[in-house]
Design a protein around this motif. Structure first.
Motif, PDB file in Angstrom:
ATOM      1  N   VAL A 284      38.466  71.595  78.345  1.00  0.00           N
ATOM      2  CA  VAL A 284      38.546  73.034  78.053  1.00  0.00           C
ATOM      3  C   VAL A 284      37.296  73.744  78.564  1.00  0.00           C
ATOM      4  O   VAL A 284      37.376  74.842  79.110  1.00  0.00           O
ATOM      5  CB  VAL A 284      38.737  73.268  76.534  1.00  0.00           C
ATOM      6  N   ALA A 285      36.137  73.112  78.412  1.00  0.00           N
ATOM      7  CA  ALA A 285      34.885  73.744  78.825  1.00  0.00           C
ATOM      8  C   ALA A 285      34.738  73.808  80.337  1.00  0.00           C
ATOM      9  O   ALA A 285      34.047  74.685  80.856  1.00  0.00           O
ATOM     10  CB  ALA A 285      33.704  72.991  78.227  1.00  0.00           C
ATOM     11  N   SER A 286      35.399  72.906  81.050  1.00  0.00           N
ATOM     12  CA  SER A 286      35.165  72.852  82.492  1.00  0.00           C
ATOM     13  C   SER A 286      36.326  73.352  83.345  1.00  0.00           C
ATOM     14  O   SER A 286      36.204  73.391  84.563  1.00  0.00           O
ATOM     15  CB  SER A 286      34.846  71.407  82.894  1.00  0.00           C
TER      16      SER A 286
ATOM     17  N   ASP B 260      39.384  76.216  84.552  1.00  0.00           N
ATOM     18  CA  ASP B 260      39.660  77.650  84.639  1.00  0.00           C
ATOM     19  C   ASP B 260      41.052  77.978  84.111  1.00  0.00           C
ATOM     20  O   ASP B 260      41.475  79.126  84.163  1.00  0.00           O
ATOM     21  CB  ASP B 260      39.540  78.121  86.093  1.00  0.00           C
ATOM     22  N   LEU B 261      41.777  76.992  83.619  1.00  0.00           N
ATOM     23  CA  LEU B 261      43.127  77.220  83.119  1.00  0.00           C
ATOM     24  C   LEU B 261      43.135  77.890  81.752  1.00  0.00           C
ATOM     25  O   LEU B 261      44.143  78.467  81.349  1.00  0.00           O
ATOM     26  CB  LEU B 261      43.896  75.897  83.054  1.00  0.00           C
ATOM     27  N   VAL B 262      42.026  77.809  81.032  1.00  0.00           N
ATOM     28  CA  VAL B 262      41.913  78.452  79.723  1.00  0.00           C
ATOM     29  C   VAL B 262      41.176  79.772  79.921  1.00  0.00           C
ATOM     30  O   VAL B 262      40.165  79.829  80.619  1.00  0.00           O
ATOM     31  CB  VAL B 262      41.155  77.553  78.723  1.00  0.00           C
ATOM     32  N   TRP B 263      41.711  80.825  79.313  1.00  0.00           N
ATOM     33  CA  TRP B 263      41.112  82.150  79.412  1.00  0.00           C
ATOM     34  C   TRP B 263      39.663  82.096  78.930  1.00  0.00           C
ATOM     35  O   TRP B 263      39.370  81.551  77.860  1.00  0.00           O
ATOM     36  CB  TRP B 263      41.957  83.131  78.602  1.00  0.00           C
ATOM     37  N   GLY B 264      38.735  82.614  79.707  1.00  0.00           N
ATOM     38  CA  GLY B 264      37.298  82.509  79.451  1.00  0.00           C
ATOM     39  C   GLY B 264      36.854  82.829  78.028  1.00  0.00           C
ATOM     40  O   GLY B 264      36.162  82.027  77.395  1.00  0.00           O
ATOM     41  N   PRO B 265      37.218  84.008  77.480  1.00  0.00           N
ATOM     42  CA  PRO B 265      36.783  84.322  76.107  1.00  0.00           C
ATOM     43  C   PRO B 265      37.402  83.411  75.038  1.00  0.00           C
ATOM     44  O   PRO B 265      36.906  83.356  73.920  1.00  0.00           O
ATOM     45  CB  PRO B 265      37.253  85.763  75.898  1.00  0.00           C
TER      46      PRO B 265
ATOM     47  N   ALA C 264      38.619  77.628  71.308  1.00  0.00           N
ATOM     48  CA  ALA C 264      39.312  76.356  71.532  1.00  0.00           C
ATOM     49  C   ALA C 264      38.392  75.177  71.206  1.00  0.00           C
ATOM     50  O   ALA C 264      38.831  74.186  70.609  1.00  0.00           O
ATOM     51  CB  ALA C 264      39.800  76.272  72.976  1.00  0.00           C
ATOM     52  N   ILE C 265      37.128  75.287  71.567  1.00  0.00           N
ATOM     53  CA  ILE C 265      36.180  74.208  71.278  1.00  0.00           C
ATOM     54  C   ILE C 265      35.953  74.090  69.767  1.00  0.00           C
ATOM     55  O   ILE C 265      35.851  72.981  69.236  1.00  0.00           O
ATOM     56  CB  ILE C 265      34.866  74.421  72.056  1.00  0.00           C
ATOM     57  N   VAL C 266      35.897  75.219  69.065  1.00  0.00           N
ATOM     58  CA  VAL C 266      35.740  75.178  67.605  1.00  0.00           C
ATOM     59  C   VAL C 266      36.953  74.515  66.964  1.00  0.00           C
ATOM     60  O   VAL C 266      36.821  73.682  66.057  1.00  0.00           O
ATOM     61  CB  VAL C 266      35.509  76.600  67.042  1.00  0.00           C
ATOM     62  N   VAL C 267      38.161  74.841  67.434  1.00  0.00           N
ATOM     63  CA  VAL C 267      39.375  74.220  66.892  1.00  0.00           C
ATOM     64  C   VAL C 267      39.355  72.716  67.133  1.00  0.00           C
ATOM     65  O   VAL C 267      39.676  71.920  66.233  1.00  0.00           O
ATOM     66  CB  VAL C 267      40.632  74.872  67.514  1.00  0.00           C
ATOM     67  N   LEU C 268      38.969  72.300  68.325  1.00  0.00           N
ATOM     68  CA  LEU C 268      38.895  70.869  68.621  1.00  0.00           C
ATOM     69  C   LEU C 268      37.809  70.183  67.779  1.00  0.00           C
ATOM     70  O   LEU C 268      37.984  69.038  67.357  1.00  0.00           O
ATOM     71  CB  LEU C 268      38.642  70.649  70.112  1.00  0.00           C
ATOM     72  N   ALA C 269      36.707  70.872  67.511  1.00  0.00           N
ATOM     73  CA  ALA C 269      35.643  70.298  66.675  1.00  0.00           C
ATOM     74  C   ALA C 269      36.113  70.119  65.238  1.00  0.00           C
ATOM     75  O   ALA C 269      35.823  69.097  64.600  1.00  0.00           O
ATOM     76  CB  ALA C 269      34.402  71.190  66.719  1.00  0.00           C
ATOM     77  N   VAL C 270      36.849  71.089  64.706  1.00  0.00           N
ATOM     78  CA  VAL C 270      37.370  70.972  63.347  1.00  0.00           C
ATOM     79  C   VAL C 270      38.377  69.817  63.271  1.00  0.00           C
ATOM     80  O   VAL C 270      38.386  69.040  62.307  1.00  0.00           O
ATOM     81  CB  VAL C 270      37.987  72.308  62.884  1.00  0.00           C
ATOM     82  N   ALA C 271      39.214  69.701  64.292  1.00  0.00           N
ATOM     83  CA  ALA C 271      40.155  68.580  64.329  1.00  0.00           C
ATOM     84  C   ALA C 271      39.406  67.249  64.395  1.00  0.00           C
ATOM     85  O   ALA C 271      39.788  66.275  63.735  1.00  0.00           O
ATOM     86  CB  ALA C 271      41.086  68.725  65.533  1.00  0.00           C
ATOM     87  N   GLN C 272      38.331  67.213  65.157  1.00  0.00           N
ATOM     88  CA  GLN C 272      37.503  66.004  65.252  1.00  0.00           C
ATOM     89  C   GLN C 272      36.916  65.645  63.883  1.00  0.00           C
ATOM     90  O   GLN C 272      36.901  64.466  63.490  1.00  0.00           O
ATOM     91  CB  GLN C 272      36.389  66.246  66.270  1.00  0.00           C
ATOM     92  N   MET C 273      36.445  66.653  63.142  1.00  0.00           N
ATOM     93  CA  MET C 273      35.910  66.383  61.807  1.00  0.00           C
ATOM     94  C   MET C 273      37.002  65.838  60.890  1.00  0.00           C
ATOM     95  O   MET C 273      36.758  64.926  60.094  1.00  0.00           O
ATOM     96  CB  MET C 273      35.303  67.652  61.211  1.00  0.00           C
ATOM     97  N   GLY C 274      38.201  66.380  60.989  1.00  0.00           N
ATOM     98  CA  GLY C 274      39.315  65.882  60.183  1.00  0.00           C
ATOM     99  C   GLY C 274      39.635  64.435  60.496  1.00  0.00           C
ATOM    100  O   GLY C 274      39.879  63.630  59.586  1.00  0.00           O
ATOM    101  N   VAL C 275      39.629  64.083  61.768  1.00  0.00           N
ATOM    102  CA  VAL C 275      39.888  62.695  62.170  1.00  0.00           C
ATOM    103  C   VAL C 275      38.832  61.771  61.577  1.00  0.00           C
ATOM    104  O   VAL C 275      39.146  60.708  61.038  1.00  0.00           O
ATOM    105  CB  VAL C 275      39.933  62.568  63.713  1.00  0.00           C
TER     106      VAL C 275
END
Length: 131
Positions: free
Chosen positions: A48-50, A52-57, A62-73
């Motif tokens: 997601v960070a690297s 251009d397929l994800v809208w810049g803003p 998206a990274i916060v959502v993935l981090a929260v999911a990572q904490m849940g795992v």
């Protein structure tokens, strides 16, 4: 009552929890599954960070959502914090910890925002001090 027979009171000391083989987060299979999901979430965050397929803003969200999911795992598969009857204290302690962290973060941001506003001099005050 023999040494191996114990009365089940529902309480267990840390490390003495009974492993339920029907749970997906139990045993080596659970650790392997948790590791696989954690690796996929990490790879997704880098993608997601690297890309251009994800809208810049939307990238930080998206990274916060993935981090929260990572904490849940990590909580479920590695720390075994679940909502079962024997883990009620763990869930309450986790919720209290999250509350404290949020209070510290929000309070720090609020204090920094107000200090910045209160310490800023107006252009007239700056001119008077330079004379």
């Amino acid at each position: 009552m023999s040494r191996h027979e114990q009365i089940d009171t529902g309480d267990s000391a840390p490390g003495e929890e009974r492993i339920n083989e029907n749970e997906p987060a139990s045993g080596v299979r659970g650790y392997t599954l948790g590791l696989g999901i954690a690796l996929l979430l990490t790879a997704a965050a880098f993608w997601v960070a690297s890309t251009d397929l994800v809208w810049g803003p939307a990238v930080p969200a998206a990274i916060v959502v993935l981090a929260v999911a990572q904490m849940g795992v990590h909580l479920v598969f590695f720390l075994h914090v679940t909502t079962g009857p024997d883990n009620t204290n763990n869930v309450i302690a986790l919720a209290f910890g999250v509350l404290i962290v949020l209070l510290v973060i929000v309070g720090s941001i609020w204090i920094m925002a107000h200090l910045d506003h209160n310490m800023m001099m107006s252009p007239d005050e700056m001119k008077q001090r330079m004379r």
